[in-house]
Design an enzyme around this catalytic site. Structure first.
Site, PDB file in Angstrom:
ATOM      1  N   GLU A  17       7.663  -0.094  11.683  1.00 38.40           N
ATOM      2  CA  GLU A  17       7.082  -1.160  10.868  1.00 38.40           C
ATOM      3  C   GLU A  17       7.409  -2.546  11.409  1.00 38.40           C
ATOM      4  O   GLU A  17       6.574  -3.437  11.391  1.00 38.40           O
ATOM      5  CB  GLU A  17       7.526  -1.036   9.410  1.00 38.40           C
ATOM      6  CG  GLU A  17       6.869   0.114   8.660  1.00 38.40           C
ATOM      7  CD  GLU A  17       5.345   0.025   8.638  1.00 38.40           C
ATOM      8  OE1 GLU A  17       4.784  -1.086   8.752  1.00 38.40           O
ATOM      9  OE2 GLU A  17       4.703   1.081   8.513  1.00 38.40           O
ATOM     10  N   TYR A  19       5.714  -6.759   2.369  1.00 34.31           N
ATOM     11  CA  TYR A  19       4.917  -5.692   2.980  1.00 34.31           C
ATOM     12  C   TYR A  19       5.814  -4.577   3.530  1.00 34.31           C
ATOM     13  O   TYR A  19       5.629  -3.391   3.229  1.00 34.31           O
ATOM     14  CB  TYR A  19       4.006  -6.212   4.111  1.00 34.31           C
ATOM     15  CG  TYR A  19       3.545  -5.054   4.949  1.00 34.31           C
ATOM     16  CD1 TYR A  19       2.535  -4.212   4.484  1.00 34.31           C
ATOM     17  CD2 TYR A  19       4.195  -4.703   6.138  1.00 34.31           C
ATOM     18  CE1 TYR A  19       2.168  -3.075   5.187  1.00 34.31           C
ATOM     19  CE2 TYR A  19       3.832  -3.576   6.847  1.00 34.31           C
ATOM     20  CZ  TYR A  19       2.822  -2.770   6.369  1.00 34.31           C
ATOM     21  OH  TYR A  19       2.488  -1.635   7.049  1.00 34.31           O
ATOM     22  N   ASP A  61      -1.037  -5.830   3.550  1.00 41.30           N
ATOM     23  CA  ASP A  61      -1.092  -6.576   4.806  1.00 41.30           C
ATOM     24  C   ASP A  61      -2.528  -7.067   4.968  1.00 41.30           C
ATOM     25  O   ASP A  61      -3.340  -6.901   4.062  1.00 41.30           O
ATOM     26  CB  ASP A  61      -0.634  -5.714   5.986  1.00 41.30           C
ATOM     27  CG  ASP A  61      -1.645  -4.633   6.334  1.00 41.30           C
ATOM     28  OD1 ASP A  61      -2.566  -4.388   5.524  1.00 41.30           O
ATOM     29  OD2 ASP A  61      -1.537  -4.055   7.422  1.00 41.30           O
ATOM     30  N   CYS A  93     -19.340   4.156   5.933  1.00 41.15           N
ATOM     31  CA  CYS A  93     -18.320   3.942   4.910  1.00 41.15           C
ATOM     32  C   CYS A  93     -18.599   4.722   3.626  1.00 41.15           C
ATOM     33  O   CYS A  93     -19.671   4.605   3.048  1.00 41.15           O
ATOM     34  CB  CYS A  93     -18.215   2.454   4.587  1.00 41.15           C
ATOM     35  SG  CYS A  93     -16.991   2.133   3.309  1.00 41.15           S
TER      36      CYS A  93
END
Length: 240
Positions: free
Chosen positions: A62, A145, A163, A225
């Site tokens: 991360e 985050y 994010d 999508c």
DNA sequence: GTCCAGTAGC
DNA sequence: GCTACTGGAC
């Protein structure tokens, strides 16, 4: 202080909070959850840090991913963990060497902070990264985050993340008005309320992958999508 | 050349 | 709310 201080207050409507609450159409939440998780099963990326729930490995990935793209992170992630396989070994290494190992990822404050997180984790938490949000946020280098990412990816909690990928996806699908970045409070809340109970890990990974590969910043792949039947931004107009 | 990234610090 | 940090994408 009386524990009954509120007893005489009439039941209040939820306080008006202009930007902190997004109305969801009936069924929209469930449809989004179901479609996102299904999409993720079929199209999710196979990334090295998804094969582990070791909090140390998750933390390293991360921090690397904070400002660096996946493709550049992958080789360095392996190299870094080979060299520093645990909090203890990272804590024992000289910072200068850690920064060298980090090269050329850039933003070189990150390896310093990662090293200091390792030192503190060893010194104050017995080598175990805490799973508590407040404690995670107290480390320099772990913001909101990254704390959410660690809680959901390493500790399997239903903790929200936000994010720029997630900001973009949620704003497009559920809001589609105003500036996404000025609505972070509402988007954090949305990110939290959308998590299906017990599925924070998959749902958050799915959100990130979806933003990175379908709901992209430029030229999103709207035709592929699964959210297009209820997306507030569909059809996306690149010329806007 | 311009935009974009999460965090800290202002 | 703005900026530095550093490097890549376009």
């Amino acid at each position: 202080m009386s524990t009954k201080s509120r007893v005489h207050k009439s039941p209040r409507r939820k306080k008006k909070s202009p930007q902190s609450s997004v109305p969801l159409a009936r069924g929209q939440k469930q449809r989004f959850q179901n479609r996102l998780l299904k999409w993720y099963k079929e199209h999710g990326r196979d990334l090295p840090w998804r094969k582990t729930s070791d909090p140390y490995h998750i933390l390293v990935s991360e921090v690397m991913l904070q400002q660096t793209q996946v493709d550049r992170v992958i080789p360095k992630y392996h190299e870094f963990l080979e060299r520093y396989p645990s909090f203890e070994q990272l804590a024992d290494a000289p910072v200068a060497e850690v920064k060298q190992t980090w090269y050329p990822l850039g933003y070189n404050i990150r390896p310093e902070r990662l090293h200091s997180i390792a030192c503190e984790t060893v010194a104050r938490y017995g080598g175990q990264l805490p799973n508590d949000a407040e404690e995670l946020l107290s480390f320099k280098g772990i913001g909101r985050y990254t704390a959410g990412a660690i809680r959901s990816f390493a500790f399997n909690e239903d903790a929200p993340i936000l994010d720029t990928n997630v900001i973009r996806v949620l704003h497009r699908v559920f809001i589609a008005q105003g500036e996404p970045k000025s609505q972070k409070a509402a988007l954090w809340e949305l990110s939290e309320t959308l998590i299906p109970r017990g599925k924070g890990y998959d749902f958050n990974q799915a959100l990130m992958d979806f933003g990175a590969t379908v709901c992209t910043a430029r030229d999103p792949y709207c035709l592929l999508c699964p959210m297009k039947p209820f997306c507030k931004t569909y059809p996306f107009d690149a010329g806007k």
